[in-house]
Design an enzyme around this catalytic site. Structure first.
Site, PDB file in Angstrom:
ATOM      1  N   ARG A  61       0.648   6.240   7.663  1.00 20.31           N
ATOM      2  CA  ARG A  61       0.679   6.401   6.202  1.00 20.31           C
ATOM      3  C   ARG A  61       0.098   7.750   5.783  1.00 20.31           C
ATOM      4  O   ARG A  61       0.475   8.303   4.761  1.00 20.31           O
ATOM      5  CB  ARG A  61      -0.150   5.301   5.512  1.00 20.31           C
ATOM      6  CG  ARG A  61       0.427   3.913   5.626  1.00 20.31           C
ATOM      7  CD  ARG A  61      -0.338   2.981   4.677  1.00 20.31           C
ATOM      8  NE  ARG A  61      -0.139   1.575   4.995  1.00 20.31           N
ATOM      9  CZ  ARG A  61       0.895   0.841   4.604  1.00 20.31           C
ATOM     10  NH1 ARG A  61       1.848   1.380   3.887  1.00 20.31           N
ATOM     11  NH2 ARG A  61       0.983  -0.436   4.930  1.00 20.31           N
ATOM     12  N   GLU A 101       7.371   2.867  -6.517  1.00 15.91           N
ATOM     13  CA  GLU A 101       7.684   2.318  -5.190  1.00 15.91           C
ATOM     14  C   GLU A 101       7.696   3.422  -4.141  1.00 15.91           C
ATOM     15  O   GLU A 101       8.023   4.573  -4.449  1.00 15.91           O
ATOM     16  CB  GLU A 101       9.093   1.700  -5.208  1.00 15.91           C
ATOM     17  CG  GLU A 101       9.237   0.519  -6.131  1.00 15.91           C
ATOM     18  CD  GLU A 101       9.091  -0.788  -5.389  1.00 15.91           C
ATOM     19  OE1 GLU A 101       8.466  -0.807  -4.311  1.00 15.91           O
ATOM     20  OE2 GLU A 101       9.607  -1.785  -5.904  1.00 15.91           O
ATOM     21  N   ASP A 102       7.398   3.051  -2.897  1.00 13.81           N
ATOM     22  CA  ASP A 102       7.536   4.006  -1.797  1.00 13.81           C
ATOM     23  C   ASP A 102       9.015   4.179  -1.440  1.00 13.81           C
ATOM     24  O   ASP A 102       9.523   5.277  -1.308  1.00 13.81           O
ATOM     25  CB  ASP A 102       6.709   3.595  -0.566  1.00 13.81           C
ATOM     26  CG  ASP A 102       6.975   2.157  -0.107  1.00 13.81           C
ATOM     27  OD1 ASP A 102       7.730   1.410  -0.772  1.00 13.81           O
ATOM     28  OD2 ASP A 102       6.407   1.781   0.933  1.00 13.81           O
ATOM     29  N   ASP A 155      14.882  -0.252  -0.509  1.00 17.53           N
ATOM     30  CA  ASP A 155      15.742  -0.420   0.666  1.00 17.53           C
ATOM     31  C   ASP A 155      16.783  -1.501   0.354  1.00 17.53           C
ATOM     32  O   ASP A 155      17.834  -1.204  -0.204  1.00 17.53           O
ATOM     33  CB  ASP A 155      14.848  -0.779   1.853  1.00 17.53           C
ATOM     34  CG  ASP A 155      15.604  -0.920   3.155  1.00 17.53           C
ATOM     35  OD1 ASP A 155      16.690  -0.323   3.278  1.00 17.53           O
ATOM     36  OD2 ASP A 155      15.117  -1.622   4.067  1.00 17.53           O
ATOM     37  N   LYS A 215       0.812  -1.198   0.000  1.00 15.71           N
ATOM     38  CA  LYS A 215       0.000   0.000   0.000  1.00 15.71           C
ATOM     39  C   LYS A 215       0.852   1.256   0.000  1.00 15.71           C
ATOM     40  O   LYS A 215       0.355   2.356  -0.174  1.00 15.71           O
ATOM     41  CB  LYS A 215      -0.885   0.011   1.273  1.00 15.71           C
ATOM     42  CG  LYS A 215      -1.755  -1.194   1.421  1.00 15.71           C
ATOM     43  CD  LYS A 215      -2.321  -1.224   2.867  1.00 15.71           C
ATOM     44  CE  LYS A 215      -2.948  -2.582   3.083  1.00 15.71           C
ATOM     45  NZ  LYS A 215      -2.861  -2.972   4.483  1.00 15.71           N
TER      46      LYS A 215
HETATM   47  P1  IMP Z   1      13.082  -3.666   0.160  1.00 14.59           P
HETATM   48  O1  IMP Z   1      13.945  -3.961   1.354  1.00 14.59           O
HETATM   49  O2  IMP Z   1      13.797  -2.773  -0.829  1.00 14.59           O
HETATM   50  O3  IMP Z   1      12.605  -4.943  -0.477  1.00 14.59           O
HETATM   51  O4  IMP Z   1      11.811  -2.854   0.669  1.00 14.59           O
HETATM   52  C1  IMP Z   1      10.663  -3.552   1.061  1.00 14.59           C
HETATM   53  C2  IMP Z   1       9.579  -2.687   1.630  1.00 14.59           C
HETATM   54  O5  IMP Z   1       9.862  -2.464   3.008  1.00 14.59           O
HETATM   55  C3  IMP Z   1       9.359  -1.293   1.052  1.00 14.59           C
HETATM   56  O6  IMP Z   1       8.604  -1.267  -0.128  1.00 14.59           O
HETATM   57  C4  IMP Z   1       8.583  -0.656   2.198  1.00 14.59           C
HETATM   58  O7  IMP Z   1       7.191  -0.958   2.100  1.00 14.59           O
HETATM   59  C5  IMP Z   1       9.171  -1.331   3.427  1.00 14.59           C
HETATM   60  N1  IMP Z   1      10.134  -0.421   4.079  1.00 14.59           N
HETATM   61  C6  IMP Z   1      11.473  -0.409   3.962  1.00 14.59           C
HETATM   62  N2  IMP Z   1      12.002   0.591   4.699  1.00 14.59           N
HETATM   63  C7  IMP Z   1      10.960   1.242   5.271  1.00 14.59           C
HETATM   64  C8  IMP Z   1      10.866   2.397   6.138  1.00 14.59           C
HETATM   65  O8  IMP Z   1      11.850   3.050   6.530  1.00 14.59           O
HETATM   66  N3  IMP Z   1       9.596   2.741   6.528  1.00 14.59           N
HETATM   67  C9  IMP Z   1       8.479   2.072   6.126  1.00 14.59           C
HETATM   68  N4  IMP Z   1       8.534   1.006   5.314  1.00 14.59           N
HETATM   69  C10 IMP Z   1       9.762   0.589   4.880  1.00 14.59           C
END
Ligand code: IMP
Length: 183
Positions: A166, A100-101, A104, A44
């Site tokens: 959010r 993407e939000d 990470d 979301k």
């Molecule tokens: P990834 O580690 O790049 O696969 O990110 C996975 C997901 O973790 C992201 O799309 C976010 O929804 C969530 N996420 C990562 N870091 C944060 C943060 O600092 N705050 C909130 N959600 C996060």
């Protein structure tokens, strides 16, 4: 809006976010001029960003959404992802931007890119609101990014902590004792 007590400090204000999204949207409109673009939001977290971005684009835009579930594979010690809600429509032959939000570790984006690439879009790229490189585990190509952020857990403008925050109009750093164990 007074920040809740769990918030340590505001990283980007509502005005800064709006201004930066306008800049990035101008770049996207330029890149895809003469074509239409499909924005795919990852539920979301990207919903607020996708809607703000779409409104600033000056090219024809379609939108669709993917829902994902993340889980930890303890044997491999890494975050795994699967699609919990698929797209409504095919993307074959379309120009697609995955919205993407935050990127990470990059694991979510890499999985989604690989999955979508298998559906034969004309082009496929990533546009992310936030980019946090210190925790990157896999390299993913990012065409458009609004902000790079330090290694802290953030909330607001779509990003949550236990599904809360959010709706905040700004992006903020949580207090150190909150969020994913980040310092
Ligand atoms: P990834 O580690 O790049 O696969 O990110 C996975 C997901 O973790 C992201 O799309 C976010 O929804 C969530 N996420 C990562 N870091 C944060 C943060 O600092 N705050 C909130 N959600 C996060």
């Amino acid at each position: 809006m007074t920040p809740p007590p769990e918030i340590e400090r505001v990283l980007f204000t509502e005005e800064q976010i709006a201004a930066r999204i306008r800049e990035v949207a101008a770049g996207i409109s330029e890149r895809y001029r003469g074509r239409s673009l499909k924005l795919i939001g990852v539920l979301k977290g990207s919903v607020f960003f996708l809607t703000a971005l779409a409104r600033e684009l000056t090219i024809p835009v379609k939108i669709d959404f993917l829902g994902i579930s993340s889980f930890t594979d303890s044997a491999r010690g890494s975050g795994m992802v699967r699609i919990a809600k698929d797209l409504d429509d095919p993307i074959e032959g379309e120009d697609v931007l995955l919205v993407e939000d935050i990127v990470d570790t990059g694991l979510t984006s890499r999985y989604l890119l690989q999955t979508l690439a298998g559906r034969s879009p004309n082009s496929l790229g990533i546009c992310t609101l936030l980019d946090r490189t210190p925790r990157r585990l896999v390299q993913v190509p990012i065409e458009f990014r609004c902000f790079e952020i330090p290694d802290r857990f953030v909330v607001g403008f779509g990003l949550d902590y236990k599904q809360l925050y959010r709706h905040l109009r700004y992006i903020a750093v949580m207090h150190p004792d909150k969020g994913k164990g980040l310092a």
